[in-house]
Design a protein around this motif. Structure first.
Motif, PDB file in Angstrom:
ATOM      1  N   TYR A   5      -4.440  31.883   2.421  1.00  0.00           N
ATOM      2  CA  TYR A   5      -5.296  30.695   2.349  1.00  0.00           C
ATOM      3  C   TYR A   5      -5.829  30.365   3.745  1.00  0.00           C
ATOM      4  O   TYR A   5      -5.505  29.344   4.328  1.00  0.00           O
ATOM      5  CB  TYR A   5      -4.528  29.516   1.750  1.00  0.00           C
ATOM      6  CG  TYR A   5      -4.207  29.720   0.277  1.00  0.00           C
ATOM      7  CD1 TYR A   5      -5.215  29.666  -0.681  1.00  0.00           C
ATOM      8  CD2 TYR A   5      -2.917  29.993  -0.147  1.00  0.00           C
ATOM      9  CE1 TYR A   5      -4.944  29.876  -2.029  1.00  0.00           C
ATOM     10  CE2 TYR A   5      -2.629  30.201  -1.493  1.00  0.00           C
ATOM     11  CZ  TYR A   5      -3.643  30.138  -2.424  1.00  0.00           C
ATOM     12  OH  TYR A   5      -3.375  30.348  -3.750  1.00  0.00           O
ATOM     13  N   ARG A  40     -13.371  21.314 -14.274  1.00  0.00           N
ATOM     14  CA  ARG A  40     -11.927  21.422 -14.474  1.00  0.00           C
ATOM     15  C   ARG A  40     -11.389  20.169 -15.177  1.00  0.00           C
ATOM     16  O   ARG A  40     -10.537  20.255 -16.053  1.00  0.00           O
ATOM     17  CB  ARG A  40     -11.242  21.625 -13.126  1.00  0.00           C
ATOM     18  CG  ARG A  40      -9.785  21.994 -13.262  1.00  0.00           C
ATOM     19  CD  ARG A  40      -9.206  22.373 -11.923  1.00  0.00           C
ATOM     20  NE  ARG A  40      -7.806  22.746 -12.025  1.00  0.00           N
ATOM     21  CZ  ARG A  40      -7.039  23.016 -10.996  1.00  0.00           C
ATOM     22  NH1 ARG A  40      -7.532  23.001  -9.783  1.00  0.00           N
ATOM     23  NH2 ARG A  40      -5.777  23.333 -11.148  1.00  0.00           N
ATOM     24  N   ALA A  92       2.354  21.713  -5.238  1.00  0.00           N
ATOM     25  CA  ALA A  92       1.334  22.728  -4.926  1.00  0.00           C
ATOM     26  C   ALA A  92      -0.017  22.017  -4.848  1.00  0.00           C
ATOM     27  O   ALA A  92      -0.944  22.322  -5.596  1.00  0.00           O
ATOM     28  CB  ALA A  92       1.321  23.819  -5.994  1.00  0.00           C
ATOM     29  N   ASP A 151       2.644  20.786   0.116  1.00  0.00           N
ATOM     30  CA  ASP A 151       2.132  22.160   0.062  1.00  0.00           C
ATOM     31  C   ASP A 151       2.628  22.844   1.338  1.00  0.00           C
ATOM     32  O   ASP A 151       2.860  22.187   2.352  1.00  0.00           O
ATOM     33  CB  ASP A 151       0.590  22.172   0.028  1.00  0.00           C
ATOM     34  CG  ASP A 151       0.016  23.497  -0.463  1.00  0.00           C
ATOM     35  OD1 ASP A 151      -0.491  23.554  -1.596  1.00  0.00           O
ATOM     36  OD2 ASP A 151       0.097  24.506   0.290  1.00  0.00           O
ATOM     37  N   TRP A 209       8.440  25.486  -0.627  1.00  0.00           N
ATOM     38  CA  TRP A 209       9.347  25.186  -1.755  1.00  0.00           C
ATOM     39  C   TRP A 209      10.765  25.664  -1.498  1.00  0.00           C
ATOM     40  O   TRP A 209      11.708  25.083  -1.998  1.00  0.00           O
ATOM     41  CB  TRP A 209       8.853  25.854  -3.037  1.00  0.00           C
ATOM     42  CG  TRP A 209       7.435  25.536  -3.370  1.00  0.00           C
ATOM     43  CD1 TRP A 209       6.798  24.346  -3.157  1.00  0.00           C
ATOM     44  CD2 TRP A 209       6.473  26.413  -3.963  1.00  0.00           C
ATOM     45  NE1 TRP A 209       5.499  24.432  -3.590  1.00  0.00           N
ATOM     46  CE2 TRP A 209       5.271  25.680  -4.090  1.00  0.00           C
ATOM     47  CE3 TRP A 209       6.511  27.734  -4.404  1.00  0.00           C
ATOM     48  CZ2 TRP A 209       4.120  26.230  -4.644  1.00  0.00           C
ATOM     49  CZ3 TRP A 209       5.366  28.284  -4.953  1.00  0.00           C
ATOM     50  CH2 TRP A 209       4.187  27.543  -5.071  1.00  0.00           C
ATOM     51  N   LEU A 231       1.140  23.246 -10.222  1.00  0.00           N
ATOM     52  CA  LEU A 231       0.041  23.672 -11.098  1.00  0.00           C
ATOM     53  C   LEU A 231      -0.965  24.581 -10.402  1.00  0.00           C
ATOM     54  O   LEU A 231      -0.935  24.755  -9.178  1.00  0.00           O
ATOM     55  CB  LEU A 231      -0.666  22.424 -11.657  1.00  0.00           C
ATOM     56  CG  LEU A 231       0.237  21.495 -12.492  1.00  0.00           C
ATOM     57  CD1 LEU A 231      -0.505  20.227 -12.891  1.00  0.00           C
ATOM     58  CD2 LEU A 231       0.770  22.212 -13.730  1.00  0.00           C
TER      59      LEU A 231
HETATM   60  N1  SAM Z   1      -2.535  23.295  -7.324  1.00  0.00           N
HETATM   61  C1  SAM Z   1      -3.750  23.623  -6.633  1.00  0.00           C
HETATM   62  C2  SAM Z   1      -4.837  23.873  -7.620  1.00  0.00           C
HETATM   63  O1  SAM Z   1      -4.545  23.951  -8.815  1.00  0.00           O
HETATM   64  O2  SAM Z   1      -5.997  23.947  -7.228  1.00  0.00           O
HETATM   65  C3  SAM Z   1      -3.590  24.811  -5.684  1.00  0.00           C
HETATM   66  C4  SAM Z   1      -3.281  26.123  -6.293  1.00  0.00           C
HETATM   67  S1  SAM Z   1      -3.225  27.471  -5.158  1.00  0.00           S
HETATM   68  C5  SAM Z   1      -3.391  28.802  -6.276  1.00  0.00           C
HETATM   69  C6  SAM Z   1      -1.535  27.656  -4.723  1.00  0.00           C
HETATM   70  C7  SAM Z   1      -1.010  26.670  -3.704  1.00  0.00           C
HETATM   71  O3  SAM Z   1       0.404  26.846  -3.590  1.00  0.00           O
HETATM   72  C8  SAM Z   1      -1.588  26.856  -2.325  1.00  0.00           C
HETATM   73  O4  SAM Z   1      -2.089  25.633  -1.843  1.00  0.00           O
HETATM   74  C9  SAM Z   1      -0.424  27.381  -1.493  1.00  0.00           C
HETATM   75  O5  SAM Z   1      -0.471  26.981  -0.144  1.00  0.00           O
HETATM   76  C10 SAM Z   1       0.766  26.803  -2.228  1.00  0.00           C
HETATM   77  N2  SAM Z   1       1.998  27.610  -2.054  1.00  0.00           N
HETATM   78  C11 SAM Z   1       2.173  28.910  -2.360  1.00  0.00           C
HETATM   79  N3  SAM Z   1       3.427  29.311  -2.082  1.00  0.00           N
HETATM   80  C12 SAM Z   1       4.063  28.217  -1.579  1.00  0.00           C
HETATM   81  C13 SAM Z   1       5.392  27.982  -1.088  1.00  0.00           C
HETATM   82  N4  SAM Z   1       6.306  28.950  -1.052  1.00  0.00           N
HETATM   83  N5  SAM Z   1       5.705  26.740  -0.655  1.00  0.00           N
HETATM   84  C14 SAM Z   1       4.775  25.749  -0.669  1.00  0.00           C
HETATM   85  N6  SAM Z   1       3.494  25.902  -1.119  1.00  0.00           N
HETATM   86  C15 SAM Z   1       3.150  27.124  -1.554  1.00  0.00           C
END
Ligand code: SAM
Length: 264
Positions: A26, A43, A67, A88, A116, A133
């Motif tokens: 990202y 959406r 997230a 996040d 997480w 999500l």
């Molecule tokens: N929920 C938002 C949406 O639906 O538009 C964002 C989805 S995006 C596919 C995934 C998000 O999860 C990103 O912002 C990423 O930084 C976060 N993410 C992925 N792995 C993570 C982790 N291990 N800990 C915290 N955040 C994480």
């Protein structure tokens, strides 16, 4: 002028199967484009009040969005009156979410940067619900990390709390090839989304934008029953799975599954 960081996947991108790699995927220029990928208005239309109704029906007041991304659900939750904390692991995503909160209704998001796997270290309090999500959990590449993350979610919920976690229907992709109608999450007209590589351990997606730029995400293809089993293993007592925001589904149809896991 400093050069803007590009996505870095090395010489053999399909070998990149690491949980921590998401922060490098990202990159700011992709984050800026994310909102055209997930057109907020469309959406909202396709999702309706699915999550809001679900939370209200259960009398939920406080929600931790783990997230947050660019803030779509956090903003919707705040608008619906839920006390919301937005976490996040990506600082760039959170900066964009904060901006979006201000732009969409003057909401001041309470943002916390937290991975997480160590959520309890950085986020405080207990919540009625946690939402994860937009096909986010798929970023975890080892079973150990998935279990750790779910255990952290479990620990931050009140005794009767719920976790809502969604995922792409990877079973369909692994078993029958990719056929997403792109109706749900990736609603922007500006982008074409295609899997470049799929095997049992990796789904590498390519996002082509109108301006000629392409970005990639390497994700772990979670099978639906596997995700349900992990949730149950960490202690969730009841797990309901919805397909594309509907309670009844035939396995091959939905693009996405939404799991609602209850602690009690
Ligand atoms: N929920 C938002 C949406 O639906 O538009 C964002 C989805 S995006 C596919 C995934 C998000 O999860 C990103 O912002 C990423 O930084 C976060 N993410 C992925 N792995 C993570 C982790 N291990 N800990 C915290 N955040 C994480």
């Amino acid at each position: 002028m400093t050069a803007r960081p590009a996505q870095e996947f090395g010489d053999n991108p399909v070998e990149v199967r690491e949980t921590g790699h998401y922060t490098e995927e990202y990159v700011p220029s992709f984050v800026e484009k994310w909102d055209s990928l997930i057109d907020w208005e469309k959406r909202t239309e396709s999702e309706g009040n699915f999550f809001i109704d679900l939370l209200r029906k259960r009398g939920i007041r406080s929600v931790l969005d783990v997230a947050t991304g660019t803030g779509f659900h956090s903003v919707r939750l705040l608008e619906a009156g839920f006390e919301t904390v937005s976490a996040d692991g990506s600082a760039d995503m959170l900066a964009m979410a904060f901006e979006n909160g201000m732009k969409n209704g003057d909401h001041i998001l309470r943002v916390v940067q937290a991975d997480w796997r160590w959520l309890n270290r950085d986020v405080h309090g207990e919540y009625d619900a946690i939402v994860c999500l937009g096909n986010s959990f798929t970023h975890l590449f080892s079973e150990r990390d998935r279990r750790k993350a779910l255990a952290e979610f479990y620990a931050m919920l009140k005794h009767d709390g719920i976790l809502i976690l969604d995922q792409r229907n990877y079973d369909a992709m692994l078993d029958r090839g990719y056929s997403s109608k792109h109706t749900y999450y990736y609603c922007g007209d500006d982008v074409k989304v295609e899997p470049e590589h799929v095997d049992e351990g990796l789904c590498r997606m390519r996002y082509d934008f109108h301006d000629g730029s392409s970005y990639y995400l390497n994700m772990f293809p979670l099978r639906k029953d596997y995700t349900r089993r992990l949730m149950s293993d960490v202690g969730f007592q009841k797990i309901d799975t919805y397909g594309d925001f509907q309670h009844t589904y035939r396995d091959e149809q939905p693009d996405f599954f939404v799991h609602v896991a209850e602690k009690e």
